[in-house]
Write a protein that holds these residues in place. Structure first.
Motif, mmCIF file in Angstrom:
data_model
loop_
_atom_site.group_PDB
_atom_site.id
_atom_site.type_symbol
_atom_site.label_atom_id
_atom_site.label_comp_id
_atom_site.label_asym_id
_atom_site.label_seq_id
_atom_site.Cartn_x
_atom_site.Cartn_y
_atom_site.Cartn_z
ATOM 1 N N ALA A 173 2.200 1.705 -3.462
ATOM 2 C CA ALA A 173 1.120 2.119 -4.365
ATOM 3 C C ALA A 173 0.848 3.612 -4.219
ATOM 4 O O ALA A 173 0.708 4.334 -5.218
ATOM 5 N N LYS A 174 0.767 4.074 -2.988
ATOM 6 C CA LYS A 174 0.536 5.503 -2.756
ATOM 7 C C LYS A 174 1.676 6.343 -3.324
ATOM 8 O O LYS A 174 1.441 7.391 -3.940
ATOM 9 N N ALA A 175 2.910 5.903 -3.104
ATOM 10 C CA ALA A 175 4.067 6.660 -3.576
ATOM 11 C C ALA A 175 4.076 6.791 -5.092
ATOM 12 O O ALA A 175 4.594 7.774 -5.636
ATOM 13 N N ASN A 176 3.490 5.803 -5.773
ATOM 14 C CA ASN A 176 3.461 5.822 -7.242
ATOM 15 C C ASN A 176 2.095 6.219 -7.805
ATOM 16 O O ASN A 176 1.852 6.079 -8.997
ATOM 17 N N HIS A 177 1.209 6.710 -6.934
ATOM 18 C CA HIS A 177 -0.118 7.196 -7.337
ATOM 19 C C HIS A 177 -0.920 6.130 -8.064
ATOM 20 O O HIS A 177 -1.555 6.389 -9.092
ATOM 21 N N LYS B 284 -3.882 2.995 -7.889
ATOM 22 C CA LYS B 284 -4.993 2.408 -7.163
ATOM 23 C C LYS B 284 -4.588 1.007 -6.707
ATOM 24 O O LYS B 284 -3.736 0.359 -7.331
ATOM 25 N N LYS C 131 -7.803 2.067 4.022
ATOM 26 C CA LYS C 131 -7.669 3.208 3.128
ATOM 27 C C LYS C 131 -6.413 4.012 3.450
ATOM 28 O O LYS C 131 -5.721 4.498 2.550
ATOM 29 N N THR D 28 -7.503 1.137 -2.110
ATOM 30 C CA THR D 28 -8.560 1.974 -2.673
ATOM 31 C C THR D 28 -9.828 1.187 -2.998
ATOM 32 O O THR D 28 -10.851 1.774 -3.339
ATOM 33 N N GLY E 121 -3.346 2.709 1.812
ATOM 34 C CA GLY E 121 -3.246 2.846 0.363
ATOM 35 C C GLY E 121 -4.211 1.963 -0.402
ATOM 36 O O GLY E 121 -4.227 1.986 -1.638
ATOM 37 N N GLY F 117 0.818 -1.214 0.000
ATOM 38 C CA GLY F 117 0.000 0.000 0.000
ATOM 39 C C GLY F 117 0.849 1.259 0.000
ATOM 40 O O GLY F 117 0.530 2.236 -0.692
ATOM 41 N N GLY F 118 1.940 1.240 0.747
ATOM 42 C CA GLY F 118 2.821 2.405 0.780
ATOM 43 C C GLY F 118 3.446 2.677 -0.566
ATOM 44 O O GLY F 118 3.539 3.835 -1.013
#
Length: 353
Positions: free
Chosen positions: A56-60, A62, A86, A91, A89, A53-54
């Motif tokens: 995924a968030k760093a690379n924008h 879903k 959520k 979605t 990360g 999740g981390g």
């Protein structure tokens, strides 16, 4: 939207991290992962999902997580605290078997929920409506099928999608990868059986013809060249083909082309070829043209001299047509999906070694 899969059967090592980052840079926008694969150790899912999740968030990107039954609780999460997921990360949650429509309806108030597109019934839809599900947050995701001979047919898939569309669902499906195939069978993860051993880009282009919104790579990896071909298509709408030279005139066919809008039955015709400045093409290697042959019309074809074609079906020899190259075997399947106006690029296979 296009996405790919990262499975949590191992820690998120450097190989998976690098693959994820490259896929994001290549135009992919989503990750799919699963928390209910029987062969995996569920006790390790929480840490691995936190790491995934981390990233995924760093690379924008879903992040859709496949769950069933008590998969969330066994992994240390809860339907009563979706905010925790959520924050990590996540979605969306893909609801598989043994989860009630009441639970799904409640969860849909807080997070995107994907239903099993292959098995959803009218009764399910009625129950979701009765439980005031947020249909704006409901999607329909098809299964992938690890076991050969169990994937869906084109006809059933298309018919199912028509029904889903009538209820307003966004539809998603999987195509196979060609690297890091998933254990224990290692035989691809397609939604359609016909795609199981097909080039991933050919499968993706075929899938686009069938009322699908999102397409994900089911398996956990792609070969480097395959990933590059997919990126060319996603970012530039161009099909990248590798060819092998057969004559010195092969250099004339390299580069960017587009199939003519009045697409031919037997060949892919470059719409721009005859506008290129080239010297006189003398007859050479005018042998039979097999599927994938790259040809240039020679001077005996008069005003057609310089026309560049790729053969889609075996054709007999023509003394007016030079066979200058051949699409390599790995890319032959792509030819069937180059329709009217489709951009394509021919590269020398040697530059991709």
């Amino acid at each position: 939207m296009y996405g790919f899969s990262i499975f949590m059967n191992t820690d998120l090592n450097e190989t998976k991290r690098s693959y994820l980052t490259k896929m994001a840079n290549r135009g992919f926008e989503g990750i799919f992962t699963s928390m209910h694969i029987p062969e995996d150790d569920v006790k390790l899912y929480k840490k691995r999902l936190i790491d995934l999740g981390g990233l995924a968030k760093a690379n924008h990107l879903k992040l859709m997580v496949d769950i069933s039954g008590d998969a969330l609780s066994r992994s240390g999460f809860s339907f009563d605290n979706l905010a925790e997921l959520k924050a990590l990360g996540v979605t969306g949650l893909r609801m598989d078997y043994h989860i009630s429509n009441a639970t799904i309806s409640k969860a849909s108030q807080d997070i995107t929920i994907s239903l099993n597109a292959s098995t959803i019934t009218q009764q399910d839809i009625d129950e979701l409506q009765a439980n005031h599900a947020n249909f704006d947050q409901l999607e329909a995701w098809h299964n992938y099928y690890p076991r050969p001979e169990t994937g869906m047919s084109h006809d059933d898939f298309i018919e199912k999608n028509k029904c889903l569309r009538q209820h307003g669902f966004k539809v998603m499906a999987f195509v196979p990868g060609d690297a890091d195939l998933r254990h224990p069978l290692y035989l691809g993860l397609p939604t359609l059986e016909a795609h199981r051993f097909l080039h991933p880009l050919a499968a993706l282009m075929d899938m686009e013809r069938m009322s699908v919104d999102d397409i994900y790579i089911g398996d956990g990896g792609l070969k480097e060249m395959t990933a590059r071909q997919l990126s060319h298509y996603i970012k530039e709408q161009t099909v990248l083909l590798r060819g092998r030279a057969e004559t010195a005139d092969f250099s004339y066919v390299l580069g960017n082309h587009a199939n003519r809008q009045d697409a031919a039955r037997d060949v892919i015709r470059s719409a721009t070829a005859r506008f290129k400045a080239i010297p006189e093409i003398r007859p050479e290697n005018t042998s039979a043209r097999h599927k994938g042959a790259i040809t240039i019309d020679n001077c005996d074809y008069g005003r057609y001299m310089g026309e560049i074609q790729i053969v889609k079906k075996d054709l007999q020899a023509d003394s007016k047509v030079n066979r200058v190259g051949q699409i390599i075997a790995e890319d032959i399947a792509l030819l069937d999906y180059i329709g009217a106006g489709q951009k394509f690029r021919i590269e020398n296979e040697k530059q991709n070694d």
